[in-house]
Design a protein around this motif. Structure first.
Motif, short mmCIF file in Angstrom:
data_model
loop_
_atom_site.label_atom_id
_atom_site.label_comp_id
_atom_site.label_asym_id
_atom_site.label_seq_id
_atom_site.Cartn_x
_atom_site.Cartn_y
_atom_site.Cartn_z
N ASP A 9 44.33 34.96 29.18
CA ASP A 9 44.37 36.33 28.96
C ASP A 9 42.80 36.44 28.30
O ASP A 9 42.41 36.17 27.09
CB ASP A 9 45.33 36.67 27.80
CG ASP A 9 45.16 38.36 27.50
OD1 ASP A 9 44.35 38.93 27.96
OD2 ASP A 9 45.88 38.83 26.77
N ARG A 48 48.02 39.05 30.97
CA ARG A 48 48.57 39.46 29.63
C ARG A 48 50.18 38.77 29.64
O ARG A 48 50.36 38.57 28.61
CB ARG A 48 48.42 40.95 29.58
CG ARG A 48 46.96 41.48 29.14
CD ARG A 48 47.03 43.07 29.17
NE ARG A 48 45.79 43.38 28.69
CZ ARG A 48 45.17 44.81 28.96
NH1 ARG A 48 46.04 45.54 29.43
NH2 ARG A 48 44.09 45.01 28.72
N THR A 92 45.08 41.99 35.69
CA THR A 92 45.22 42.06 33.94
C THR A 92 46.64 42.00 33.67
O THR A 92 47.06 41.45 32.43
CB THR A 92 44.52 43.43 33.80
OG1 THR A 92 43.20 43.72 34.13
CG2 THR A 92 44.69 43.83 32.20
#
Length: 246
Positions: free
Chosen positions: A64, A85, A81
């Motif tokens: 991340d 995450r 993204t």
């Protein structure tokens, strides 16, 4: 050797393989962009190949990065993204682990292959400083197939991307822009170059590493002159030829 590397069965070594190419490390990063000073690691691979090019050890990471992954970067390596995450480890932990594994290989005298090594090693160095990790100091021995190919086949027309150069030397590359695929292909490419240019290459790793420093500097100077000539750079601008960390 790092105990967390995963080891499948090794293939038999070929007697014709040059000594330094019989066991090589491979390293690749996929990132948020191309700026080594500000962009971040998203995925990484470090592994070992035997003389036949078979994978004998491997380790992969997804991080991340702590910032949004641009859509343009995600379109290349496939990690968004949201993906990072959801399943990525903290960036600082990933950076520390990558540095530790690479350091263990280099300290053992095992050369680490990275295509366009100055990109991967430079970005890793900036990431190490960013996360308070002790960086690799003057990593060596490193082998960069891009530098070697441009040295011994300087006037060949066409692109010098990993995919293009791998195809030229009949090295397979599936899943391009995945860290593991790119790292393994770069390692096999280094072995192909070692076979092709064996009479010309320095036989000792230390000398090969040192020669690449000079070759990288000369190639950057030549490209600088060309870019100035076509107006892409101002006359007082210079490309950084530092290698393997700039």
């Amino acid at each position: 050797m790092d105990p967390n590397l995963h080891a499948p069965l090794a293939a038999d070594a070929h007697d014709s393989t040059p000594a330094w190419a019989r066991v090589i490390g491979v390293f690749d990063l996929e990132t948020t962009g191309i700026d080594v000073t500000t962009d971040r690691i998203v995925t990484a691979h470090v592994g070992l190949l035997d003389a036949s090019g078979a994978v004998i050890l491997s380790r992969d990471w997804i991080a991340d990065p702590g910032i949004d992954i641009p859509e343009s970067a995600a379109a290349i390596h496939g990690v968004t993204t949201a993906d990072a995450r959801a399943v990525g480890s903290p960036a600082g932990d990933v950076v520390e682990q990558i540095v530790d594994v690479l350091r263990s290989l280099l300290d053992a005298g095992i050369p680490v292959v990275a295509y366009n090594a100055a990109y991967d090693f430079s970005l890793l160095a900036h990431e190490a400083h960013r996360h308070g990790v002790s960086p690799l100091r003057d990593p060596a021995p490193v082998i960069d197939p891009l530098i070697i190919d441009k040295t011994y086949d300087r006037y060949r027309r066409g692109k010098r991307t990993l995919a293009a150069v791998a195809e030229h030397y009949a090295v397979g590359l599936d899943d391009a822009h995945h860290a593991s695929a790119d790292a393994v292909a770069a390692g096999r490419l280094a072995q192909a170059l070692a076979e092709r240019f064996a009479p010309l290459l320095p036989p000792r790793l230390e000398e090969l590493h040192t020669r690449q420093i000079a070759w990288a500097r000369a190639q950057a100077a030549s490209l600088t002159e060309y870019f100035i000539r076509i107006g892409r750079l101002d006359p007082d601008e210079r490309l950084d030829g530092g290698w393997p960390v700039r």
